[in-house]
Design a protein around this motif. Structure first.
Motif, PDB file in Angstrom:
ATOM      1  N   LYS A  19      -8.334   7.911 -42.123  1.00 41.67           N
ATOM      2  CA  LYS A  19      -7.590   6.772 -41.571  1.00 41.67           C
ATOM      3  C   LYS A  19      -7.547   5.642 -42.596  1.00 41.67           C
ATOM      4  N   ALA A  32      -1.438   4.316 -33.044  1.00 44.67           N
ATOM      5  CA  ALA A  32      -2.342   4.983 -32.105  1.00 44.67           C
ATOM      6  C   ALA A  32      -3.660   5.191 -32.836  1.00 44.67           C
ATOM      7  N   ASP A  33      -4.747   4.800 -32.214  1.00 48.60           N
ATOM      8  CA  ASP A  33      -6.056   4.910 -32.863  1.00 48.60           C
ATOM      9  C   ASP A  33      -7.085   5.335 -31.825  1.00 48.60           C
ATOM     10  N   GLU A  34      -7.154   6.647 -31.622  1.00 51.20           N
ATOM     11  CA  GLU A  34      -8.059   7.225 -30.635  1.00 51.20           C
ATOM     12  C   GLU A  34      -8.983   8.219 -31.334  1.00 51.20           C
ATOM     13  N   PRO A  35     -10.120   8.547 -30.743  1.00 47.87           N
ATOM     14  CA  PRO A  35     -11.034   9.509 -31.361  1.00 47.87           C
ATOM     15  C   PRO A  35     -10.408  10.894 -31.552  1.00 47.87           C
ATOM     16  N   TYR A  36      -9.381  11.218 -30.772  1.00 50.33           N
ATOM     17  CA  TYR A  36      -8.745  12.537 -30.836  1.00 50.33           C
ATOM     18  C   TYR A  36      -7.440  12.538 -31.630  1.00 50.33           C
ATOM     19  N   TYR A  37      -6.940  11.350 -32.056  1.00 47.32           N
ATOM     20  CA  TYR A  37      -5.664  11.287 -32.779  1.00 47.32           C
ATOM     21  C   TYR A  37      -5.458   9.880 -33.318  1.00 47.32           C
ATOM     22  N   VAL A  38      -5.012   9.815 -34.562  1.00 49.88           N
ATOM     23  CA  VAL A  38      -4.599   8.535 -35.159  1.00 49.88           C
ATOM     24  C   VAL A  38      -3.179   8.736 -35.667  1.00 49.88           C
ATOM     25  N   ASP A  50      -5.331  14.576 -37.024  1.00 48.84           N
ATOM     26  CA  ASP A  50      -5.925  15.306 -35.907  1.00 48.84           C
ATOM     27  C   ASP A  50      -7.307  15.826 -36.296  1.00 48.84           C
TER      28      ASP A  50
END
Length: 116
Positions: A19, A32-38, A50
């Motif tokens: 990232k 989008a900045d999530e533990p499962y997808y950026v 991913d």
């Protein structure tokens, strides 16, 4: 049949480091900045990271072709010898994705955005 390749997803092992690399490369924060997808967007190109990609069989970046009818497109690819890697599934908000391996082992992604 397609609207072109507008999305590319990279399988990553270290989400935070990758990232940071893409933030520096693109000069922008992710949308989008999530533990499962950026996810990043630069000049109309979506770039996704991913952290589960390797576990899903991704061996490198996967281009996602934007299509109007993902199930029909998937059926045509399978008829021509492609092998399902990921069947059609919703990744949120009605966005559908699927992926196949072509006859040479290359990964091809399909993406259908929800219709309004």
């Amino acid at each position: 049949m397609t609207a072109g390749v507008n999305t590319i997803i990279y399988p990553v092992k270290d989400l935070d480091r990758t990232k940071a690399l893409f933030k520096a490369l693109l000069g922008t924060e992710p949308y989008a900045d999530e533990p499962y997808y950026v996810g990043f967007n630069d000049a109309g190109q979506d770039v996704g990271l991913d952290p589960n990609g390797h576990a899903k069989g991704m061996t490198g970046p996967v281009p996602y072709w934007h299509v109007d009818d993902i199930r029909a497109t998937l059926a045509v690819l399978l008829e021509t010898g492609a092998e399902t890697l990921q069947d059609v599934h919703d990744v949120g908000g009605g966005r559908l994705i699927a992926s196949v391996k072509d006859t040479d082992g290359n990964l091809v992604g399909l993406l259908q955005d929800p219709t309004d």
